[in-house]
Design a protein around this motif. Structure first.
Motif, short mmCIF file in Angstrom:
data_model
loop_
_atom_site.label_atom_id
_atom_site.label_comp_id
_atom_site.label_asym_id
_atom_site.label_seq_id
_atom_site.Cartn_x
_atom_site.Cartn_y
_atom_site.Cartn_z
N GLU A 40 0.87 -1.18 0.00
CA GLU A 40 0.00 0.00 0.00
C GLU A 40 0.90 1.23 0.00
O GLU A 40 1.74 1.40 0.88
N VAL A 41 0.76 2.05 -1.03
CA VAL A 41 1.59 3.24 -1.15
C VAL A 41 0.66 4.44 -1.35
O VAL A 41 -0.12 4.47 -2.30
N GLU A 42 0.77 5.41 -0.49
CA GLU A 42 -0.08 6.60 -0.54
C GLU A 42 -1.55 6.23 -0.75
O GLU A 42 -2.20 6.71 -1.70
N ASP A 43 -2.05 5.36 0.11
CA ASP A 43 -3.46 4.95 0.10
C ASP A 43 -3.89 4.19 -1.15
O ASP A 43 -5.08 4.03 -1.40
N GLN A 44 -2.91 3.77 -1.95
CA GLN A 44 -3.29 2.97 -3.13
C GLN A 44 -2.56 1.63 -3.10
O GLN A 44 -1.44 1.54 -2.61
N ILE A 45 -3.22 0.64 -3.68
CA ILE A 45 -2.56 -0.68 -3.76
C ILE A 45 -1.62 -0.66 -4.96
O ILE A 45 -2.00 -0.27 -6.06
N ARG A 46 -0.37 -1.06 -4.69
CA ARG A 46 0.59 -1.12 -5.80
C ARG A 46 1.18 -2.52 -5.87
O ARG A 46 1.59 -3.08 -4.86
N TRP A 47 1.19 -3.09 -7.07
CA TRP A 47 1.81 -4.40 -7.29
C TRP A 47 3.16 -4.18 -7.95
O TRP A 47 3.26 -3.47 -8.96
N GLU A 48 4.17 -4.79 -7.36
CA GLU A 48 5.54 -4.57 -7.82
C GLU A 48 6.22 -5.91 -8.10
O GLU A 48 5.96 -6.88 -7.41
N LEU A 49 7.14 -5.87 -9.05
CA LEU A 49 7.94 -7.06 -9.34
C LEU A 49 9.33 -6.84 -8.75
O LEU A 49 9.93 -5.77 -8.96
N LYS A 50 9.85 -7.85 -8.04
CA LYS A 50 11.18 -7.71 -7.43
C LYS A 50 12.02 -8.93 -7.71
O LYS A 50 11.49 -10.04 -7.81
N LYS A 51 13.33 -8.71 -7.83
CA LYS A 51 14.26 -9.84 -7.95
C LYS A 51 14.92 -9.97 -6.59
O LYS A 51 15.70 -9.11 -6.18
N GLY A 58 15.97 -2.82 -7.64
CA GLY A 58 14.77 -2.01 -7.39
C GLY A 58 13.53 -2.72 -7.91
O GLY A 58 13.61 -3.71 -8.63
N ALA A 59 12.38 -2.19 -7.54
CA ALA A 59 11.12 -2.83 -7.92
C ALA A 59 10.65 -2.29 -9.27
O ALA A 59 10.89 -1.14 -9.61
N VAL A 60 9.98 -3.16 -10.00
CA VAL A 60 9.37 -2.73 -11.27
C VAL A 60 7.87 -2.62 -11.05
O VAL A 60 7.23 -3.56 -10.59
N PHE A 61 7.34 -1.46 -11.34
CA PHE A 61 5.89 -1.29 -11.29
C PHE A 61 5.50 -0.30 -12.36
O PHE A 61 6.35 0.38 -12.94
N VAL A 62 4.23 -0.24 -12.67
CA VAL A 62 3.78 0.66 -13.73
C VAL A 62 3.23 1.94 -13.10
O VAL A 62 2.35 1.89 -12.25
N ASP A 63 3.79 3.05 -13.51
CA ASP A 63 3.35 4.34 -12.98
C ASP A 63 3.23 5.34 -14.14
O ASP A 63 4.24 5.81 -14.66
N ALA A 102 1.85 -5.39 -25.21
CA ALA A 102 1.82 -4.14 -24.44
C ALA A 102 2.94 -3.98 -23.42
O ALA A 102 3.39 -2.87 -23.16
N GLY A 103 3.41 -5.08 -22.83
CA GLY A 103 4.48 -4.97 -21.83
C GLY A 103 4.05 -4.05 -20.69
O GLY A 103 2.95 -4.15 -20.15
N LEU A 104 4.92 -3.12 -20.34
CA LEU A 104 4.60 -2.19 -19.25
C LEU A 104 3.88 -0.95 -19.77
O LEU A 104 3.71 0.03 -19.04
N GLY A 105 3.52 -0.96 -21.03
CA GLY A 105 2.64 0.07 -21.58
C GLY A 105 3.30 1.40 -21.90
O GLY A 105 2.62 2.40 -22.12
N ARG A 106 4.63 1.42 -21.99
CA ARG A 106 5.29 2.72 -22.21
C ARG A 106 5.01 3.29 -23.59
O ARG A 106 4.63 4.46 -23.72
N ARG A 128 0.75 -8.54 -17.07
CA ARG A 128 -0.64 -8.09 -17.18
C ARG A 128 -1.12 -7.49 -15.85
O ARG A 128 -1.77 -6.46 -15.82
N LEU A 129 -0.73 -8.15 -14.77
CA LEU A 129 -1.11 -7.67 -13.43
C LEU A 129 -0.50 -6.29 -13.17
O LEU A 129 -1.17 -5.37 -12.68
N LEU A 130 0.79 -6.14 -13.49
CA LEU A 130 1.47 -4.86 -13.27
C LEU A 130 0.80 -3.76 -14.10
O LEU A 130 0.57 -2.65 -13.63
N LEU A 131 0.48 -4.12 -15.33
CA LEU A 131 -0.12 -3.15 -16.24
C LEU A 131 -1.53 -2.74 -15.79
O LEU A 131 -1.87 -1.55 -15.74
#
Ligand SMILES: C[S@@+](CC[C@H](N)C(=O)[O-])C[C@H]1O[C@@H](n2cnc3c(N)ncnc32)[C@H](O)[C@@H]1O
Length: 254
Positions: A40-51, A58-63, A102-106, A128-131
């Motif tokens: 939970e980041v700034e009152d929002q749910i964020r899904w991140e990928l980590k190694k 660092g974490a990969v997430f879509v922002d 689509a990947g991370l949608g950039r 897909r989940l990250l996106l």
């Protein structure tokens, strides 16, 4: 459904997140070195990928709202971006687009922020989940939410071959499958290394071209590294070169 084994970690509710991911083909494996993390980041749910074994990556997430993508939207080339030109953006012309990888949608976000309506397809359950999560957070944003809802939509299919050209056509179909990387890929940005580890090479990429040509009213655009051969060994009508890669353009408007 593609199945992926990865660690599933939730800082909120472990059991429900494991269940939620399992329903989407993401199976919890406590030995895996990649993890999908719910925070939970700034009152929002964020899904991140980590190694896990390389925390420094660092974490990969879509922002789409802040960070690099927002910066590119505000200060980048806009209509002058290479991907926009390749897709056929011109004065008074904003093609509709299907982004089939689509990947991370950039790339899709660059096109959507110019005003193109982009529909996205992504088959990897974790990507897909990250996106999905990035889109959800963007839809709620007061500045970009409205046009994001209009211009960027993730479709509920795994491959563009599942779309019906009579109904689901677009002016342009965009393809950017993962290409096997050269040995020197240590130069690849940290974040991309985590992503590449997850997705690997899309060895079946050739299967995308025929359905793409069926769906595109005007053109299919394929992004390739500058050293790569043509997709499905099919020569495009023309190519646009950029610093690190090439856009091969197949015209369908005959
Ligand atoms: C290089 S990434 C795309 C990056 C994207 N253009 C961006 O700007 O973020 C390729 C993505 O295409 C997806 N992909 C590859 N082949 C696919 C297919 N046949 N159908 C759907 N998605 C596919 C992969 O899972 C991967 O996430």
């Amino acid at each position: 459904m593609q199945e992926v084994k990865i660690q599933v970690i939730s800082e909120k509710d472990q059991a429900s997140f494991v269940q939620f991911c399992a329903e989407r083909g993401i199976i919890h494996d406590s030995e895996a070195i990649l993890a999908i993390v719910e925070r939970e980041v700034e009152d929002q749910i964020r899904w991140e990928l980590k190694k896990i074994d390389e925390p420094k990556l660092g974490a990969v997430f879509v922002d789409f709202v802040s960070g690099a993508m927002a910066h590119r939207r505000k200060f980048g080339g806009g209509r002058g971006e290479a991907v926009a030109k390749a897709i056929g953006v011109k004065k008074g012309e904003l093609p509709t687009v299907i982004d089939a990888t689509a990947g991370l949608g950039r790339d899709a976000f660059v096109l959507a922020s110019i005003g193109c309506q982009v529909r996205l397809v992504e088959r990897h359950p974790v990507v897909r989940l990250l996106l999905e999560n990035g889109l959800e957070r963007a839809y709620l944003d007061t500045e970009i939410g409205l046009w994001m809802q209009e211009n960027m939509q993730l479709l509920n299919v795994n491959h563009i071959a599942d779309l019906d050209p009579e109904i689901d056509f677009a002016d342009a179909v965009y393809l950017d499958p993962m290409y096997p990387h050269k040995a020197k890929s240590a130069l690849v940005k940290k974040e991309m290394r985590v992503f590449q580890h997850l997705v690997g090479a899309d060895l079946d990429a050739d299967t995308l071209l025929a359905p793409a040509l069926n769906l595109a009213k005007k053109r299919v655009v394929v992004k390739r590294p500058d050293y790569a051969e043509f997709l499905a060994q099919q020569k495009p009508q023309f190519s646009r070169e950029t610093k690190n890669h090439r856009f091969d353009i197949y015209s369908t408007a005959i």
